[in-house]
Motif scaffolding. Structure first.
Motif, PDB file in Angstrom:
ATOM      1  N   GLU A  51      25.344 -27.635 -32.294  1.00 23.11           N
ATOM      2  CA  GLU A  51      24.911 -26.568 -33.195  1.00 23.11           C
ATOM      3  C   GLU A  51      24.734 -25.253 -32.446  1.00 23.11           C
ATOM      4  OE1 GLU A  51      23.471 -29.628 -33.084  1.00 23.11           O
ATOM      5  OE2 GLU A  51      24.112 -30.415 -35.036  1.00 23.11           O
ATOM      6  N   LYS A  96      35.691 -20.242 -40.631  1.00 22.30           N
ATOM      7  CA  LYS A  96      34.410 -20.932 -40.744  1.00 22.30           C
ATOM      8  C   LYS A  96      34.543 -22.113 -41.698  1.00 22.30           C
ATOM      9  CE  LYS A  96      29.913 -20.237 -42.783  1.00 22.30           C
ATOM     10  NZ  LYS A  96      29.095 -19.321 -43.527  1.00 22.30           N
ATOM     11  N   HIS A  97      35.191 -21.900 -42.807  1.00 22.33           N
ATOM     12  CA  HIS A  97      35.372 -22.969 -43.793  1.00 22.33           C
ATOM     13  C   HIS A  97      36.255 -24.083 -43.236  1.00 22.33           C
ATOM     14  CE1 HIS A  97      35.586 -24.904 -47.647  1.00 22.33           C
ATOM     15  NE2 HIS A  97      36.890 -24.893 -47.585  1.00 22.33           N
ATOM     16  N   SER A 101      33.834 -30.349 -41.058  1.00 19.27           N
ATOM     17  CA  SER A 101      32.869 -31.345 -40.599  1.00 19.27           C
ATOM     18  C   SER A 101      32.029 -30.876 -39.422  1.00 19.27           C
ATOM     19  CB  SER A 101      33.600 -32.635 -40.233  1.00 19.27           C
ATOM     20  OG  SER A 101      34.518 -32.394 -39.189  1.00 19.27           O
ATOM     21  N   LEU A 103      30.481 -28.164 -39.313  1.00 21.91           N
ATOM     22  CA  LEU A 103      29.377 -27.375 -39.856  1.00 21.91           C
ATOM     23  C   LEU A 103      28.526 -28.210 -40.797  1.00 21.91           C
ATOM     24  CD1 LEU A 103      31.217 -24.030 -40.652  1.00 21.91           C
ATOM     25  CD2 LEU A 103      29.740 -24.538 -38.726  1.00 21.91           C
ATOM     26  N   THR A 104      27.403 -28.660 -40.320  1.00 18.09           N
ATOM     27  CA  THR A 104      26.468 -29.364 -41.172  1.00 18.09           C
ATOM     28  C   THR A 104      25.793 -28.341 -42.089  1.00 18.09           C
ATOM     29  OG1 THR A 104      24.627 -29.065 -39.646  1.00 18.09           O
ATOM     30  CG2 THR A 104      26.010 -31.042 -39.323  1.00 18.09           C
ATOM     31  N   PRO A 105      25.164 -28.795 -43.160  1.00 23.13           N
ATOM     32  CA  PRO A 105      24.452 -27.837 -44.018  1.00 23.13           C
ATOM     33  C   PRO A 105      23.440 -26.987 -43.248  1.00 23.13           C
ATOM     34  CG  PRO A 105      24.651 -29.939 -45.137  1.00 23.13           C
ATOM     35  CD  PRO A 105      25.157 -30.150 -43.727  1.00 23.13           C
ATOM     36  N   GLY A 106      22.776 -27.583 -42.259  1.00 28.69           N
ATOM     37  CA  GLY A 106      21.814 -26.830 -41.457  1.00 28.69           C
ATOM     38  C   GLY A 106      22.473 -25.728 -40.650  1.00 28.69           C
ATOM     39  N   GLN A 108      25.389 -24.294 -41.410  1.00 33.12           N
ATOM     40  CA  GLN A 108      25.857 -23.289 -42.366  1.00 33.12           C
ATOM     41  C   GLN A 108      24.729 -22.348 -42.753  1.00 33.12           C
ATOM     42  OE1 GLN A 108      28.074 -24.838 -45.676  1.00 33.12           O
ATOM     43  NE2 GLN A 108      29.456 -25.963 -44.357  1.00 33.12           N
ATOM     44  N   LYS A 109      23.543 -22.896 -42.974  1.00 35.82           N
ATOM     45  CA  LYS A 109      22.395 -22.059 -43.327  1.00 35.82           C
ATOM     46  C   LYS A 109      22.037 -21.128 -42.171  1.00 35.82           C
ATOM     47  CE  LYS A 109      17.679 -22.170 -44.917  1.00 35.82           C
ATOM     48  NZ  LYS A 109      16.414 -22.813 -44.870  1.00 35.82           N
ATOM     49  N   THR A 112      24.585 -18.334 -41.859  1.00 34.60           N
ATOM     50  CA  THR A 112      24.367 -17.345 -42.917  1.00 34.60           C
ATOM     51  C   THR A 112      23.160 -16.465 -42.591  1.00 34.60           C
ATOM     52  OG1 THR A 112      25.355 -18.798 -44.563  1.00 34.60           O
ATOM     53  CG2 THR A 112      23.931 -17.050 -45.389  1.00 34.60           C
TER      54      THR A 112
END
Length: 177
Positions: A51, A96-97, A101, A103-106, A108-109, A112
């Motif tokens: 991460e 980025k997209h 795999s 990029l976990t939701p965490g 991605q947040k 952002t």
């Protein structure tokens, strides 16, 4: 102060990770270390987690993108600079997209949260220049523009410029009077 060899290692790690993640979002940290020509200890000293590495990649890309605005405004009209800058932004959003795999939701947040403010500041600079020369309507909001352009990375690449043209036409000051 960071030693020059440590700085070179960090740059090699970032470059290797960028390439590896673009090819395969599931690339392991050990594969990145091998690709960068560094040992796992060196990799983990610089990036204790996957991460942290991904966030640093995005932070660097956003800094380059945001930093390019002032120069673009010296060589292009505000609308031309906005078009070229937004095209680069959309390409970055596609990358980025594509990591999927990785990029976990965490992550991605976190991406952002780290990038939203600087990107809005860059759009504001472009909008302020366009409002000053009368090419961008006074009520145009950077957040609205970013939200609209968010749809562009999802569109087929050959539709990016026509769709961006529609968005930019909507910003035109002459159409709003």
């Amino acid at each position: 102060m960071v030693r020059s060899d440590a700085r070179r290692n960090r740059n090699r790690i970032l470059a290797a990770a960028r390439e590896a993640f673009a090819e395969d979002g599931d690339t392991s940290m050990n594969q990145i270390a091998q690709r960068a020509g560094v040992g796992p200890g060196t990799l983990y000293r610089n990036y204790p987690s996957r991460e942290a590495l991904i966030l640093d990649i995005y932070q660097e890309e956003v800094e380059q993108l945001v930093g390019s605005v002032s120069e673009a405004l010296t060589t292009q009209t505000p609308l031309e600079a906005l078009r070229s800058w937004t095209t680069v932004l959309v390409d970055a959003m596609r990358k980025k997209h594509a990591l999927g795999s990785a990029l976990t939701p965490g992550i991605q947040k976190a991406v952002t949260e780290q990038t939203y403010g600087p990107v809005i500041a860059a759009i504001t600079l472009l909008f302020d220049a366009g409002k000053a020369d009368g090419s961008i309507r006074a009520d145009a909001e950077p957040g609205d523009f970013l939200q609209l352009t968010g749809a562009l990375w999802r569109a087929a690449e050959d539709r990016t410029q026509p769709m961006l043209g529609l968005i930019l036409d909507g910003l035109g000051a002459s159409r709003h009077r």
